[in-house]
Scaffold this motif. Structure first.
Motif, mmCIF file in Angstrom:
data_model
loop_
_atom_site.group_PDB
_atom_site.id
_atom_site.type_symbol
_atom_site.label_atom_id
_atom_site.label_comp_id
_atom_site.label_asym_id
_atom_site.label_seq_id
_atom_site.Cartn_x
_atom_site.Cartn_y
_atom_site.Cartn_z
ATOM 1 N N GLU A 177 -7.173 5.576 6.839
ATOM 2 C CA GLU A 177 -5.745 5.366 7.019
ATOM 3 C C GLU A 177 -5.474 4.038 7.726
ATOM 4 O O GLU A 177 -4.513 3.331 7.397
ATOM 5 C CB GLU A 177 -5.148 6.506 7.834
ATOM 6 C CG GLU A 177 -5.093 7.837 7.095
ATOM 7 C CD GLU A 177 -4.475 8.929 7.951
ATOM 8 O OE1 GLU A 177 -4.267 8.692 9.161
ATOM 9 O OE2 GLU A 177 -4.198 10.014 7.409
ATOM 10 N N GLN A 178 -6.308 3.679 8.693
ATOM 11 C CA GLN A 178 -6.072 2.458 9.458
ATOM 12 C C GLN A 178 -6.314 1.214 8.615
ATOM 13 O O GLN A 178 -5.599 0.212 8.767
ATOM 14 C CB GLN A 178 -6.934 2.463 10.719
ATOM 15 C CG GLN A 178 -6.448 3.485 11.740
ATOM 16 C CD GLN A 178 -7.354 3.607 12.952
ATOM 17 O OE1 GLN A 178 -8.439 3.034 12.999
ATOM 18 N NE2 GLN A 178 -6.923 4.368 13.942
ATOM 19 N N VAL A 179 -7.302 1.243 7.730
ATOM 20 C CA VAL A 179 -7.530 0.099 6.849
ATOM 21 C C VAL A 179 -6.318 -0.118 5.938
ATOM 22 O O VAL A 179 -5.852 -1.247 5.746
ATOM 23 C CB VAL A 179 -8.809 0.298 6.018
ATOM 24 C CG1 VAL A 179 -8.895 -0.714 4.880
ATOM 25 C CG2 VAL A 179 -10.038 0.185 6.908
ATOM 26 N N LEU A 180 -5.795 0.960 5.396
ATOM 27 C CA LEU A 180 -4.605 0.842 4.548
ATOM 28 C C LEU A 180 -3.404 0.402 5.370
ATOM 29 O O LEU A 180 -2.567 -0.377 4.898
ATOM 30 C CB LEU A 180 -4.331 2.172 3.854
ATOM 31 C CG LEU A 180 -5.418 2.624 2.869
ATOM 32 C CD1 LEU A 180 -5.144 4.033 2.378
ATOM 33 C CD2 LEU A 180 -5.526 1.660 1.691
ATOM 34 N N GLY A 181 -3.325 0.877 6.616
ATOM 35 C CA GLY A 181 -2.247 0.437 7.504
ATOM 36 C C GLY A 181 -2.339 -1.038 7.825
ATOM 37 O O GLY A 181 -1.314 -1.738 7.889
ATOM 38 N N GLU A 182 -3.560 -1.532 8.047
ATOM 39 C CA GLU A 182 -3.744 -2.964 8.290
ATOM 40 C C GLU A 182 -3.237 -3.789 7.105
ATOM 41 O O GLU A 182 -2.583 -4.818 7.280
ATOM 42 C CB GLU A 182 -5.227 -3.273 8.511
ATOM 43 C CG GLU A 182 -5.796 -2.799 9.835
ATOM 44 C CD GLU A 182 -7.296 -3.014 9.917
ATOM 45 O OE1 GLU A 182 -7.879 -2.732 10.984
ATOM 46 O OE2 GLU A 182 -7.911 -3.473 8.917
ATOM 47 N N SER A 192 -0.994 -2.878 4.854
ATOM 48 C CA SER A 192 0.469 -2.789 4.806
ATOM 49 C C SER A 192 1.094 -3.741 5.815
ATOM 50 O O SER A 192 2.103 -4.408 5.520
ATOM 51 C CB SER A 192 0.923 -1.348 5.086
ATOM 52 O OG SER A 192 0.541 -0.487 4.039
ATOM 53 N N ALA A 193 0.507 -3.826 7.008
ATOM 54 C CA ALA A 193 1.029 -4.746 8.023
ATOM 55 C C ALA A 193 0.840 -6.189 7.580
ATOM 56 O O ALA A 193 1.732 -7.037 7.780
ATOM 57 C CB ALA A 193 0.331 -4.495 9.355
ATOM 58 N N ARG A 194 -0.295 -6.504 6.985
ATOM 59 C CA ARG A 194 -0.551 -7.876 6.518
ATOM 60 C C ARG A 194 0.442 -8.290 5.440
ATOM 61 O O ARG A 194 0.961 -9.408 5.447
ATOM 62 C CB ARG A 194 -1.983 -7.975 5.988
ATOM 63 C CG ARG A 194 -2.426 -9.396 5.649
ATOM 64 C CD ARG A 194 -3.820 -9.398 5.054
ATOM 65 N NE ARG A 194 -3.840 -8.899 3.695
ATOM 66 C CZ ARG A 194 -3.536 -9.631 2.620
ATOM 67 N NH1 ARG A 194 -3.186 -10.900 2.756
ATOM 68 N NH2 ARG A 194 -3.595 -9.095 1.413
ATOM 69 N N ARG A 195 0.725 -7.359 4.520
ATOM 70 C CA ARG A 195 1.649 -7.659 3.421
ATOM 71 C C ARG A 195 3.112 -7.442 3.812
ATOM 72 O O ARG A 195 4.005 -7.835 3.062
ATOM 73 C CB ARG A 195 1.321 -6.755 2.229
ATOM 74 C CG ARG A 195 -0.020 -7.024 1.565
ATOM 75 C CD ARG A 195 -0.299 -5.976 0.511
ATOM 76 N NE ARG A 195 -1.559 -6.168 -0.188
ATOM 77 C CZ ARG A 195 -1.694 -6.735 -1.395
ATOM 78 N NH1 ARG A 195 -0.614 -7.176 -2.032
ATOM 79 N NH2 ARG A 195 -2.870 -6.866 -1.955
ATOM 80 N N PRO A 243 5.361 -1.266 2.758
ATOM 81 C CA PRO A 243 4.764 0.077 2.793
ATOM 82 C C PRO A 243 3.698 0.222 1.710
ATOM 83 O O PRO A 243 3.697 -0.504 0.713
ATOM 84 C CB PRO A 243 5.961 1.007 2.525
ATOM 85 C CG PRO A 243 7.168 0.194 2.788
ATOM 86 C CD PRO A 243 6.801 -1.227 2.485
ATOM 87 N N LEU A 244 2.825 1.201 1.905
ATOM 88 C CA LEU A 244 1.685 1.408 1.023
ATOM 89 C C LEU A 244 2.079 1.446 -0.453
ATOM 90 O O LEU A 244 1.524 0.720 -1.286
ATOM 91 C CB LEU A 244 0.988 2.715 1.417
ATOM 92 C CG LEU A 244 -0.263 3.119 0.639
ATOM 93 C CD1 LEU A 244 -1.401 2.161 0.923
ATOM 94 C CD2 LEU A 244 -0.675 4.542 0.999
ATOM 95 N N LEU A 245 3.048 2.258 -0.793
ATOM 96 C CA LEU A 245 3.393 2.445 -2.203
ATOM 97 C C LEU A 245 4.027 1.205 -2.829
ATOM 98 O O LEU A 245 4.031 1.064 -4.049
ATOM 99 C CB LEU A 245 4.339 3.641 -2.353
ATOM 100 C CG LEU A 245 3.674 5.003 -2.162
ATOM 101 C CD1 LEU A 245 4.702 6.112 -2.072
ATOM 102 C CD2 LEU A 245 2.688 5.280 -3.291
ATOM 103 N N GLN A 246 4.524 0.291 -2.004
ATOM 104 C CA GLN A 246 5.135 -0.922 -2.559
ATOM 105 C C GLN A 246 4.089 -1.947 -2.988
ATOM 106 O O GLN A 246 4.301 -2.683 -3.940
ATOM 107 C CB GLN A 246 6.114 -1.538 -1.557
ATOM 108 C CG GLN A 246 7.413 -0.766 -1.429
ATOM 109 C CD GLN A 246 8.443 -1.495 -0.580
ATOM 110 O OE1 GLN A 246 8.334 -2.691 -0.321
ATOM 111 N NE2 GLN A 246 9.438 -0.769 -0.120
ATOM 112 N N TRP A 247 2.967 -2.014 -2.270
ATOM 113 C CA TRP A 247 1.982 -3.036 -2.644
ATOM 114 C C TRP A 247 0.906 -2.509 -3.584
ATOM 115 O O TRP A 247 0.077 -3.279 -4.080
ATOM 116 C CB TRP A 247 1.355 -3.697 -1.417
ATOM 117 C CG TRP A 247 0.649 -2.833 -0.417
ATOM 118 C CD1 TRP A 247 1.150 -2.364 0.744
ATOM 119 C CD2 TRP A 247 -0.721 -2.389 -0.460
ATOM 120 N NE1 TRP A 247 0.202 -1.637 1.437
ATOM 121 C CE2 TRP A 247 -0.963 -1.651 0.724
ATOM 122 C CE3 TRP A 247 -1.761 -2.558 -1.371
ATOM 123 C CZ2 TRP A 247 -2.194 -1.070 1.016
ATOM 124 C CZ3 TRP A 247 -2.997 -1.970 -1.093
ATOM 125 C CH2 TRP A 247 -3.192 -1.245 0.085
#
Length: 538
Positions: free
Chosen positions: A333-338, A340-343, A346-350
């Motif tokens: 979850e944290q890797v995906l959160g990183e 999302s923060a970089r881009r 939210p997850l589903l948008q990228w």
């Protein structure tokens, strides 16, 4: 299990940390500290700017600036401010401790532990640095070292409840149940309505609580002005002791009341969750083909409904000489959160724009973050049940990983969830209806993934393991690409830290009398109805 947290408070009076601070800056420092505590970032920044104008680069002001950045999740800025503080005052233990917190949030675990240990060395007779170190060691999975640090904190502050509770939790995780119970009992001697202590005793599930505990809990729950969190935890514990004594009507009433209170504080939205799960499934179905099909072979994910045997399956795998049991890891979850923060999306948008190279990069980032679990063995387990939501993501990100879907009889698993207090809130387990809805969503989506990719996902049934242990263990190991090892048959003898509510149960041989739902009769009809099972009240 939850871990108590302790806030660092601002200085009061003439303390060494205020040396060199202009008197006129003190009110601004105090105002900033209160604003940070209350989450008022703009007010805190204004007060700190005013203080820094009067005392440029004062270490205590830099420490508070670091805390402000940390609260806003600006981790690099937090580290920079705190590093400036300790550069000027190298013996400032509190700043080293706060720097460790910021470094961990920034993903610099080794630096964080160095900072926390430095704080302990600078203030060896202060309990808080030891508690802070022990708490983080426990969260990091280094239970033996956590116990040493927490014992030191407890010795320095015998009446400090958070250290006693967390020490009890750590002892449970290593299988030292008598020592753990003694710590929880010591906490109750100090505070009879300590919910965390009752929660700890109730989570030693293989040990029935005596009738005296039922009487003490019943009396404590009548006390006026109870903290809601304590009341809820004691309600779950009362449910456990009543079930131990076959007082099923009282057990259900206690659990029903505790769950209602928890749900009132943190309502679960089943419809919103279903929409989110379906959106994730749809988006994951169109992800690009993996660049390296073997990437992630080191990882074995165990997913499913909580209380369905996932800790047992992990214990079996962790008994193998090639596998380290890492328990419930936040790293995926944290890797995906990183990302999302970089881009800044939210997850589903990228999802739609992520390339195969992006997913490979994220997979490597996960392996980098979890490398410590493979320091001594080539493979590790990751047993966060809710990772079933990311089963499709794993196909693109870590295609070589294996996923074990732990399944147990739906009625038994659902009822077991209702009896367990969870700490990731809001949670689906506070009503029998929500449990059924969550279970349907999970099974529907995982059945689809397993049918599409059986080479990557194995449905592992708890009841099948009970019926034919060796056959199922051999099949599980073969699916994971592991040679059979007889140690996996004696999984309960494995010496490892087990950091879940099943810590006591998996240190026993297989128990075939775990079914409890039938003892509650028609009270579980809302769960039966949601699962499409015949109801008993008709």
């Amino acid at each position: 299990m939850p871990t108590p947290t302790v806030e660092h408070h601002p200085s009061r009076g003439a303390e060494p940390r205020l040396d060199g601070l202009a008197p006129a800056a003190l009110p601004h420092l105090q105002a900033a500290a209160h604003a940070i505590r209350d989450g008022a970032e703009a007010v805190a920044r204004q007060a700190l700017d005013a203080a820094l104008a009067l005392a440029p680069a004062h270490p205590e002001l830099l420490r508070m600036l670091g805390l402000l950045h940390a609260r806003a999740q600006r981790h690099a800025e937090a580290c920079a401010a705190l590093q400036q503080a300790v550069a000027q005052w190298p013996d400032y233990a509190l700043a080293h401790a706060d720097l460790g917190n910021a470094q961990l949030a920034a993903g610099e675990a080794d630096a964080a532990f160095a900072s926390w240990r430095r704080a302990c060395a600078l203030a060896p007779h202060a309990p808080m640095p030891w508690f802070n170190l022990g708490r983080n060691l426990q969260l990091h999975g280094d239970t033996a070292a956590a116990i040493e640090a927490l014992e030191q904190a407890h010795a320095l502050a015998p009446e400090f409840l958070p250290a006693l509770i967390l020490l009890g939790d750590a002892l449970v995780h290593t299988g030292r149940f008598d020592d753990a119970a003694a710590r929880y009992r010591a906490a109750l001697a100090l505070h009879p309505a300590c919910g965390d202590a009752w929660r700890g005793l109730a989570n030693i599930k293989t040990r029935p609580l005596p009738d005296a505990d039922r009487e003490r809990l019943t009396a404590a729950l009548r006390l006026p002005g109870l903290n809601p969190a304590d009341r809820i935890a004691m309600g779950f514990a009362l449910g456990k002791v009543c079930e131990d004594q076959q007082r099923y009507e009282q057990a259900f009433a206690a659990l029903d009341q505790a769950n209602a209170a928890l749900r009132q504080l943190h309502p679960w939205n089943a419809a919103a969750f279903r929409a989110h799960a379906d959106a994730l499934f749809a988006a994951s179905s169109g992800l690009p083909t993996a660049r390296d099909p073997a990437l992630g072979h080191e990882a074995i994910f165990i997913v499913g409904l909580p209380r369905s045997g996932s800790t047992l399956f992990e214990q079996i795998l962790a008994a193998h000489p090639e596998v380290e049991g890492a328990s419930e890891l936040p790293d995926l979850e944290q890797v995906l959160g990183e990302e999302s923060a970089r881009r800044r999306q939210p997850l589903l948008q990228w999802f739609a724009t992520a390339t195969g190279d992006d997913w490979q990069r994220l997979g490597r980032r996960y392996l980098e973050r979890t490398a410590r679990w493979r320091a001594h063995k080539p493979r590790h387990t990751d047993k966060l049940p809710s990772n079933w939501l990311l089963a499709g993501v794993l196909g693109a990100m870590l295609p070589g990983a294996r996923i074990v879907d732990a399944r147990r009889d739906a009625l038994e698993a659902g009822w077991s969830c209702y009896k367990q207090q969870f700490y990731r809130l809001p949670h689906f387990a506070c009503t029998l209806t929500d449990i059924a809805a969550y279970l349907r969503d999970y099974q529907r989506i995982m059945d689809a993934w397993q049918a599409a990719e059986p080479q990557r996902i194995r449905l592992q049934r708890y009841e099948a393991l009970l019926a034919e242990p060796e056959r199922e263990i051999r099949a599980l190991l073969a699916f994971c690409g592991l040679p059979f090892d007889p140690a996996c048959l004696a999984y309960h003898q494995a010496s490892r830290s087990v950091r879940t509510a099943s810590a006591a149960q998996v240190r026993q041989p297989l128990q075939r009398d775990t079914a409890r739902a039938d003892r509650y009769g028609a009270r579980l009809d809302p769960l039966r109805l949601g699962l499409g099972l015949p109801m008993l009240g008709r």
